[in-house]
Write a protein that holds these residues in place. Structure first.
Motif, PDB file in Angstrom:
ATOM      1  N   ALA A  95      92.678  12.965  30.177  1.00 38.41           N
ATOM      2  CA  ALA A  95      93.400  13.725  31.198  1.00 38.41           C
ATOM      3  C   ALA A  95      94.838  14.003  30.766  1.00 38.41           C
ATOM      4  CB  ALA A  95      93.381  12.964  32.522  1.00 38.41           C
ATOM      5  N   GLU A  96      95.495  12.991  30.216  1.00 41.49           N
ATOM      6  CA  GLU A  96      96.884  13.182  29.786  1.00 41.49           C
ATOM      7  C   GLU A  96      96.971  14.187  28.637  1.00 41.49           C
ATOM      8  OE1 GLU A  96      98.636   8.787  31.049  1.00 41.49           O
ATOM      9  OE2 GLU A  96      98.177   9.206  28.943  1.00 41.49           O
ATOM     10  N   GLU A  97      96.056  14.102  27.690  1.00 41.35           N
ATOM     11  CA  GLU A  97      96.060  15.040  26.572  1.00 41.35           C
ATOM     12  C   GLU A  97      95.759  16.463  27.042  1.00 41.35           C
ATOM     13  OE1 GLU A  97      93.231  13.428  23.872  1.00 41.35           O
ATOM     14  OE2 GLU A  97      94.630  11.921  23.038  1.00 41.35           O
ATOM     15  N   LYS A  98      94.831  16.592  27.988  1.00 44.82           N
ATOM     16  CA  LYS A  98      94.492  17.926  28.510  1.00 44.82           C
ATOM     17  C   LYS A  98      95.678  18.534  29.253  1.00 44.82           C
ATOM     18  CE  LYS A  98      91.108  20.547  31.155  1.00 44.82           C
ATOM     19  NZ  LYS A  98      92.123  21.409  31.782  1.00 44.82           N
ATOM     20  N   PHE A  99      96.367  17.740  30.041  1.00 41.58           N
ATOM     21  CA  PHE A  99      97.534  18.244  30.765  1.00 41.58           C
ATOM     22  C   PHE A  99      98.613  18.730  29.793  1.00 41.58           C
ATOM     23  CE2 PHE A  99      97.414  16.514  35.367  1.00 41.58           C
ATOM     24  CZ  PHE A  99      96.150  17.066  35.526  1.00 41.58           C
ATOM     25  N   HIS A 100      98.801  17.991  28.719  1.00 43.25           N
ATOM     26  CA  HIS A 100      99.778  18.416  27.709  1.00 43.25           C
ATOM     27  C   HIS A 100      99.355  19.737  27.070  1.00 43.25           C
ATOM     28  CE1 HIS A 100     102.388  15.016  27.985  1.00 43.25           C
ATOM     29  NE2 HIS A 100     101.461  14.136  27.626  1.00 43.25           N
ATOM     30  N   ARG A 101      98.061  19.880  26.774  1.00 41.40           N
ATOM     31  CA  ARG A 101      97.562  21.132  26.193  1.00 41.40           C
ATOM     32  C   ARG A 101      97.716  22.295  27.167  1.00 41.40           C
ATOM     33  NH1 ARG A 101      93.168  17.855  24.644  1.00 41.40           N
ATOM     34  NH2 ARG A 101      91.875  18.818  26.266  1.00 41.40           N
ATOM     35  N   ASP A 102      97.500  22.015  28.449  1.00 41.59           N
ATOM     36  CA  ASP A 102      97.584  23.068  29.469  1.00 41.59           C
ATOM     37  C   ASP A 102      99.024  23.435  29.819  1.00 41.59           C
ATOM     38  OD1 ASP A 102      94.858  23.167  29.576  1.00 41.59           O
ATOM     39  OD2 ASP A 102      94.667  21.954  31.397  1.00 41.59           O
ATOM     40  N   GLY A 103      99.971  22.659  29.347  1.00 43.91           N
ATOM     41  CA  GLY A 103     101.368  22.954  29.642  1.00 43.91           C
ATOM     42  C   GLY A 103     101.870  22.340  30.930  1.00 43.91           C
ATOM     43  N   ILE A 104     101.104  21.428  31.511  1.00 38.77           N
ATOM     44  CA  ILE A 104     101.566  20.702  32.706  1.00 38.77           C
ATOM     45  C   ILE A 104     102.533  19.616  32.256  1.00 38.77           C
ATOM     46  CG2 ILE A 104     100.876  19.227  34.629  1.00 38.77           C
ATOM     47  CD1 ILE A 104      98.203  20.702  34.675  1.00 38.77           C
ATOM     48  N   ASP A 105     103.734  19.640  32.811  1.00 35.66           N
ATOM     49  CA  ASP A 105     104.772  18.685  32.419  1.00 35.66           C
ATOM     50  C   ASP A 105     104.484  17.337  33.073  1.00 35.66           C
ATOM     51  OD1 ASP A 105     107.046  17.547  31.420  1.00 35.66           O
ATOM     52  OD2 ASP A 105     108.382  18.423  32.919  1.00 35.66           O
TER      53      ASP A 105
END
Length: 534
Positions: A235-245
């Motif tokens: 989840a953390e890696e996906k959020f980083h890829r999606d641009g969620i800070d």
């Protein structure tokens, strides 16, 4: 990647070619299975096999009417003698068996209801932790009205940012969306908001698409702490890829009209984040009416209403509670250890043999679930193994324990006691359990089916409530969901999303709401999300 490309092509076909004839059938089975078949023109586009295993509207994205079933409809279908009044209970008088209510339409209209048995299932309110400015400036994710208000506010932010007289900095502030809380609710909302913005709103507001920013704040070191570490990491890696800070290890200390002040827990450093909309999702707290009731019955020092293993409120005889407003105060084995020993020692010899212990084993495990958890964690097949370990290398047939040795053998069992999570899954199982108990009360009074009463004679009327964990889901956006099911089974990706669709649809209260929810999903799949403010 092959399945992802298929999904994208399939979705794009429907969106870009609305003239195509379409046929879609989705069948949600109450047990949790789902079968879907889709067809464009005459040719088969795809078939999804049957699969094996959920909360606010903005996250799922469905319409309010699709998930709400009027209580009068439910009562009518059951064909039972029930009176329903839409009113607020503002006081419980346990001593006189009365509840004081006021009309939801006119708060000046009040009335009193007498009861023989009372079930308290009022849920909980949002926990702000007394953080200044939260109530005045933040949105919540608790009620249907909250989801509707959030959707209107999101569109308002984009409309405002599109005005020609706003400065670039002001546009960035207005399009800064902050979500406070890295639990399942906060994570799901942040993911759904990202999809809503990136898949739908940027097409309607192309001039401001590069100014949008979504920030997720979590006070601990990681999001989704209650999930398997594999899910947390993904989840953390996906959020980083999606641009969620993603900002972890930071707690909110103040919320003003346009800024959120945060403090880094490890260093104490304070900083501010400008925002256009803030959503608060950090846990639950007790409602005032429950707090007042707790004072009446001697539970003033507790954080939540305590019940016994039969969901009966401690300190009362005829009041029961379930859901987020209550927690089960599981009795400790060591509180009853002498009584258990005395009851199991049928020949009053002062020692327990293996045979005497085995005869009482089922009742002990039924009454104290922490015993089975302890044995499981110690990889022991039965309590006899625990006694053997306590006595050393002795043949089972020759084991005899006195009361002190018995206490020593079970001294660590209570370490396995845990509170139940505040989830809809727990509340639903509690509701079914309690309804079954009331329906069979007369029968079980005559023929008790519960475990032995170790401090008294006879048996309990019913078996204690036992929560069966069926797993949990965390939708992560992009049609990907993380699933953690019993047996340490973890699945992350598109297949888990279909599994989640199946479970969510199956848990609706009627076939009407199931069909409406599925039609909402299909409409969103084909035409995109609704961006109106209605």
């Amino acid at each position: 990647m092959r399945s992802l490309n298929f999904y994208e092509r399939f979705s794009r076909t429907f969106r870009e070619n609305p003239s195509l004839s379409r046929f879609l059938v989705v069948f949600a089975v109450s047990g949790g299975g789902l079968v879907a078949y889709s067809e464009a023109n005459v040719q088969t586009v795809g078939k999804i096999d049957e699969l094996p295993e959920a909360e606010s509207i903005i996250r799922h994205p469905v319409e309010a009417r699709s998930v709400v079933e009027p209580i009068r409809n439910i009562v009518k279908k059951k064909n039972v003698n029930v009176d329903y009044w839409e009113a607020e209970c503002y006081r419980i008088d346990a001593k006189n068996k009365k509840i004081y209510c006021r009309s939801s339409q006119d708060d000046k209209e009040e009335f009193v209801v007498d009861y023989d048995y009372l079930v308290v299932a009022m849920g909980a309110r949002v926990n702000t932790f007394n953080t200044p400015g939260v109530e005045e400036n933040c949105h919540y994710l608790k009620e249907v009205e909250d989801a509707q208000k959030i959707r209107r506010t999101v569109i308002d932010c984009f409309e405002k940012a599109s005005l020609p007289n706003l400065s670039e900095d002001e546009k960035k502030r207005v399009l800064q969306f902050v979500v406070v809380g890295g639990g399942p609710t906060g994570v799901e909302f942040a993911a759904e908001l990202h999809d809503f913005v990136s898949e739908d709103l940027v097409k309607l507001y192309p001039s401001v698409k590069n100014l949008v920013k979504i920030t997720l704040l979590e006070a601990t070191d990681h999001i989704l702490n209650m999930f398997d570490k594999r899910i947390t990491t993904f989840a953390e890696e996906k959020f980083h890829r999606d641009g969620i800070d993603l900002k972890t290890g930071e707690m909110v200390v103040k919320v003003s009209e346009k800024e959120i002040s945060t403090k880094v827990i490890k260093t104490g450093e304070v900083s501010t984040i400008p925002y256009g909309m803030a959503v608060w999702s950090t846990g639950i707290a007790t409602r005032p009416v429950i707090m007042d009731f707790m004072k009446q019955i001697g539970q003033a020092n507790r954080r939540v209403l305590a019940t016994d293993e039969w969901l009966r409120v401690e300190g009362t005889n005829s009041i029961y509670a379930l859901g987020d407003c209550a927690t089960i105060n599981q009795r400790k084995v060591m509180e009853d250890i002498s009584a258990i020993f005395q009851k199991a020692d049928k020949d009053n010899s002062g020692t327990l043999t293996v045979k005497e212990f085995q005869e009482a084993l089922d009742d002990i495990c039924d009454r104290y679930p922490q015993v089975q958890l302890y044995l499981k964690n110690k990889q022991m097949s039965s309590l006899v193994d625990l006694l053997t370990e306590s006595k050393g290398d002795v043949a089972k047939e020759s084991i005899e324990l006195n009361v002190e040795e018995f206490k020593s053998a079970l001294s660590q069992v209570d370490s396995q006691m845990k509170n139940l999570p505040a989830t809809a899954q727990v509340a639903a199982q509690q509701g079914s359990y309690l309804a079954d108990c009331f329906n069979r009360m007369e029968e079980c009074t005559k023929n008790p089916e519960g475990p032995l009463r170790f401090r008294e004679s006879g048996r309990h009327r019913f078996r204690p409530f036992r929560y069966k964990h069926l797993g949990q889901f965390a939708p992560l956006g992009g049609e990907q969901t993380a699933a953690q099911l019993p047996g340490d089974w973890v699945s992350i990706g598109h297949s888990s999303q279909w599994l989640w669709y199946s479970v969510y649809a199956s848990k609706q209260v009627s076939w009407r709401t199931r069909s409406l929810v599925v039609s909402d999903w299909m409409r969103r799949f084909i035409f995109g999300r609704d961006s109106s403010q209605i």
